[in-house]
Design a protein around this motif. Structure first.
Motif, PDB file in Angstrom:
ATOM      1  N   LEU A 219      26.430  53.012  42.235  1.00  0.00           N
ATOM      2  CA  LEU A 219      26.625  54.219  41.448  1.00  0.00           C
ATOM      3  C   LEU A 219      27.409  55.309  42.164  1.00  0.00           C
ATOM      4  O   LEU A 219      27.918  56.218  41.521  1.00  0.00           O
ATOM      5  N   SER A 220      27.501  55.251  43.486  1.00  0.00           N
ATOM      6  CA  SER A 220      28.222  56.321  44.178  1.00  0.00           C
ATOM      7  C   SER A 220      29.327  55.777  45.062  1.00  0.00           C
ATOM      8  O   SER A 220      30.492  55.863  44.731  1.00  0.00           O
ATOM      9  N   SER A 221      28.979  55.165  46.202  1.00  0.00           N
ATOM     10  CA  SER A 221      30.003  54.758  47.160  1.00  0.00           C
ATOM     11  C   SER A 221      29.434  53.768  48.150  1.00  0.00           C
ATOM     12  O   SER A 221      28.268  53.856  48.542  1.00  0.00           O
ATOM     13  N   SER A 222      30.278  52.819  48.584  1.00  0.00           N
ATOM     14  CA  SER A 222      29.834  51.855  49.589  1.00  0.00           C
ATOM     15  C   SER A 222      29.542  52.547  50.916  1.00  0.00           C
ATOM     16  O   SER A 222      28.653  52.138  51.657  1.00  0.00           O
ATOM     17  N   SER A 223      30.276  53.617  51.231  1.00  0.00           N
ATOM     18  CA  SER A 223      30.021  54.353  52.469  1.00  0.00           C
ATOM     19  C   SER A 223      28.619  54.953  52.470  1.00  0.00           C
ATOM     20  O   SER A 223      27.925  54.939  53.486  1.00  0.00           O
ATOM     21  N   VAL A 224      28.202  55.502  51.333  1.00  0.00           N
ATOM     22  CA  VAL A 224      26.863  56.077  51.238  1.00  0.00           C
ATOM     23  C   VAL A 224      25.816  54.991  51.447  1.00  0.00           C
ATOM     24  O   VAL A 224      24.807  55.202  52.129  1.00  0.00           O
ATOM     25  N   GLY A 225      26.062  53.807  50.870  1.00  0.00           N
ATOM     26  CA  GLY A 225      25.131  52.700  51.074  1.00  0.00           C
ATOM     27  C   GLY A 225      24.963  52.354  52.541  1.00  0.00           C
ATOM     28  O   GLY A 225      23.854  52.152  53.032  1.00  0.00           O
ATOM     29  N   VAL A 226      26.080  52.296  53.278  1.00  0.00           N
ATOM     30  CA  VAL A 226      26.028  51.986  54.713  1.00  0.00           C
ATOM     31  C   VAL A 226      25.297  53.081  55.468  1.00  0.00           C
ATOM     32  O   VAL A 226      24.472  52.811  56.352  1.00  0.00           O
ATOM     33  N   LEU A 227      25.571  54.346  55.135  1.00  0.00           N
ATOM     34  CA  LEU A 227      24.947  55.466  55.836  1.00  0.00           C
ATOM     35  C   LEU A 227      23.439  55.512  55.603  1.00  0.00           C
ATOM     36  O   LEU A 227      22.668  55.805  56.523  1.00  0.00           O
ATOM     37  N   ILE A 228      23.011  55.219  54.377  1.00  0.00           N
ATOM     38  CA  ILE A 228      21.572  55.176  54.089  1.00  0.00           C
ATOM     39  C   ILE A 228      20.924  54.038  54.867  1.00  0.00           C
ATOM     40  O   ILE A 228      19.836  54.190  55.437  1.00  0.00           O
ATOM     41  N   THR A 229      21.586  52.892  54.902  1.00  0.00           N
ATOM     42  CA  THR A 229      21.069  51.761  55.670  1.00  0.00           C
ATOM     43  C   THR A 229      20.889  52.140  57.135  1.00  0.00           C
ATOM     44  O   THR A 229      19.846  51.863  57.744  1.00  0.00           O
ATOM     45  N   ASN A 230      21.897  52.778  57.706  1.00  0.00           N
ATOM     46  CA  ASN A 230      21.828  53.171  59.110  1.00  0.00           C
ATOM     47  C   ASN A 230      20.695  54.168  59.345  1.00  0.00           C
ATOM     48  O   ASN A 230      19.963  54.083  60.346  1.00  0.00           O
ATOM     49  N   LYS A 231      20.542  55.120  58.423  1.00  0.00           N
ATOM     50  CA  LYS A 231      19.487  56.124  58.552  1.00  0.00           C
ATOM     51  C   LYS A 231      18.109  55.461  58.533  1.00  0.00           C
ATOM     52  O   LYS A 231      17.238  55.776  59.360  1.00  0.00           O
ATOM     53  N   LEU A 232      17.908  54.540  57.603  1.00  0.00           N
ATOM     54  CA  LEU A 232      16.613  53.872  57.489  1.00  0.00           C
ATOM     55  C   LEU A 232      16.375  52.928  58.671  1.00  0.00           C
ATOM     56  O   LEU A 232      15.239  52.760  59.118  1.00  0.00           O
TER      57      LEU A 232
END
Length: 488
Positions: A219-232
């Motif tokens: 729904l937003s961006s692949s970059s956001v997906g990667v950043l959330i993964t890294n944060k978690l």
């Protein structure tokens, strides 16, 4: 191994903090109850902040005839508002990164600049310097009377990467760092994770919370997906293996970008069907990738060194509660015990400021360089010939015409359809569908996701990403050809 502790009665916030529990350990999170008033506060915080997160990341809004999620409207608005100034600001960041990396890597012996760059390889300053040169050449060409070399500043090379990807990623990282605490701190991930665990674990070998990454990416961006993964991952939610599988398997392109891809291939009349099938293919491929090398050999270890146990995996339910009740209880506890929002936003912004310089500078270098290779050398045409026998075996029409589109996806996910754009009127719909669905399923490409994954320092190596890109491409071609024959 940590033993699960069960506490009698409800505990206050101070009592819970005195126990020094790891709230990302779901057994420990399930081991206590909140006092009645604290539970009410937790419910209110969870509902309010989760509603804000859902509004930001998942609710589409139409403004002036254009529909996008709130997150997309914010970062696109900032891009449009800053315009040339934003482009120059990003360019100056790349120049500063290049100069400081040379000093930090080769000359400094201590200090903040040394600490920031000393973990990079010896060639990183060269990569940053190339990125800065590409960015400066493009920006001068676009904003002044000076003309840069067409091979660098052309619409199909630097003109694609620098204003449309590098600048966008700058704002995506900045805006997402501000918004991310609403999504991950107040129980939404814990609720969805508990509900999705029965599906995610057996199918994808991942915790249910990975489903949020998939939704945010789509729904937003692949970059956001990667950043959330890294944060978690850094918070101890994912093991090394899980973080890698989530980042490379669920950080797909957004719906809006997928529409551009599908439209370019002349399949916009079948958008919903093509997109849904491509999303399904992405999930099927991701489920297989987790079971074969090199990712199947990744370690099931959390960042703190703790080895994942069966108890860590078998955490869908606590005692006799239903899955929904368990997820709700976890969400309420996490919301009530969440650190102050202002502090979390400040910490998240600090993390983004540390990531941005290396990400955008590497994007300018690697993304533009990859497109220069794709546009001006026969390397991808040659590599594409390796796929022709497989395409012929699967009875794919126009095999020779579309073969080069599959390996070129590692440079930039939009390139496969650009390669066939001029041939769309004469290409069979089956061939066009396969190009589109495979490009969406590949996920791993140098112009964005690879650079973000490497800069975020996820536990992954470049050669592994290249190998998995090849695996995902072959699997997507095989699976996509089945859908191709059924649907077109």
């Amino acid at each position: 191994m940590k033993e699960q502790t069960n506490f009698r009665g409800a505990l206050s916030k101070s009592e819970i903090r005195d126990l020094n529990l790891d709230l990302e350990d779901l057994h420990q999170l399930d081991s206590f109850d909140l006092k009645a008033n604290d539970k009410k506060k937790g419910i209110a915080k969870s509902l309010i902040f989760t509603a804000i997160a859902i509004f930001i990341f998942f609710i589409p809004i139409t403004i002036n005839g254009k529909t996008d999620i709130t997150f997309g409207i914010i970062y696109n608005g900032l891009m449009n508002l800053t315009g040339v100034y934003g482009l120059w600001f990003v360019t100056l960041i790349t120049i500063a990164t290049a100069l400081l990396s040379i000093y930090g890597k080769y000359f400094a012996k201590s200090g903040k600049i040394y600490n920031y760059f000393h973990g990079d390889s010896m060639i990183h300053p060269l990569i940053y310097s190339i990125g800065a040169a590409f960015a400066l050449l493009y920006t001068l060409d676009a904003t002044t009377s000076l003309s840069g070399p067409e091979i660098v500043v052309g619409a199909s090379t630097g003109g694609t990467v620098i204003p449309s990807i590098a600048v966008a990623v700058f704002w995506i990282i900045l805006v997402s760092s501000f918004c991310m605490p609403f999504l991950i701190n107040y129980g939404f991930i814990d609720l969805i994770g508990t509900l999705m665990e029965p599906l995610m674990r057996p199918v994808f070998k991942l915790p249910g919370r990975a489903a949020i990454n998939a939704l945010v990416s789509f729904l937003s961006s692949s970059s956001v997906g990667v950043l959330i993964t890294n944060k978690l991952y850094r918070r101890g939610v994912y093991t090394e293996k899980e973080a890698v599988l989530v980042a490379t398997g669920f950080s797909a392109v957004s719906v809006g970008f997928a529409y551009m891809v599908i439209k370019t291939a002349g399949l916009q009349d079948h958008f919903a069907l093509v997109y849904l099938v491509s999303a399904l293919m992405t999930l099927i491929v991701s489920g297989i990738i987790g079971r074969i090398p090199p990712f199947s050999k990744k370690r099931d270890i959390y960042p703190n060194g703790k080895v994942q146990t069966k108890e860590d995996i078998d955490n869908t339910k606590s005692s006799s509660n239903s899955v929904f009740k368990t997820g709700g209880n976890r969400a309420v506890k996490k919301a009530f015990l969440a650190p102050p929002l202002a502090g979390e936003i400040k910490s998240s912004l600090k993390d983004s400021v540390e990531v941005i310089p290396k990400v955008v500078t590497s994007l300018c270098a690697i993304g533009t360089g990859a497109l220069i290779l794709a546009e001006n050398t026969p390397i991808f045409t040659f590599l594409g010939k390796l796929f022709v026998p497989l395409l012929n075996l699967l009875r794919v029409p126009n095999a020779a015409d579309i073969a080069a589109s599959f390996p070129v996806g590692i440079a930039e996910m939009f390139l496969p359809v650009l390669l066939i754009a001029e041939k769309v009127p004469v290409l069979d719909p089956q061939a066009r569908f396969l190009v589109v669905s495979v490009s969406i399923s590949q996920i791993i490409f140098f112009a964005e996701t690879i650079v973000v994954m490497m800069s975020a320092k996820l536990p992954i190596k470049l050669w592994e990403l290249v190998v998995v890109f090849i695996e995902r491409t072959i699997l997507a071609i095989i699976i996509g050809s089945i859908f191709m024959h059924i649907l077109f």
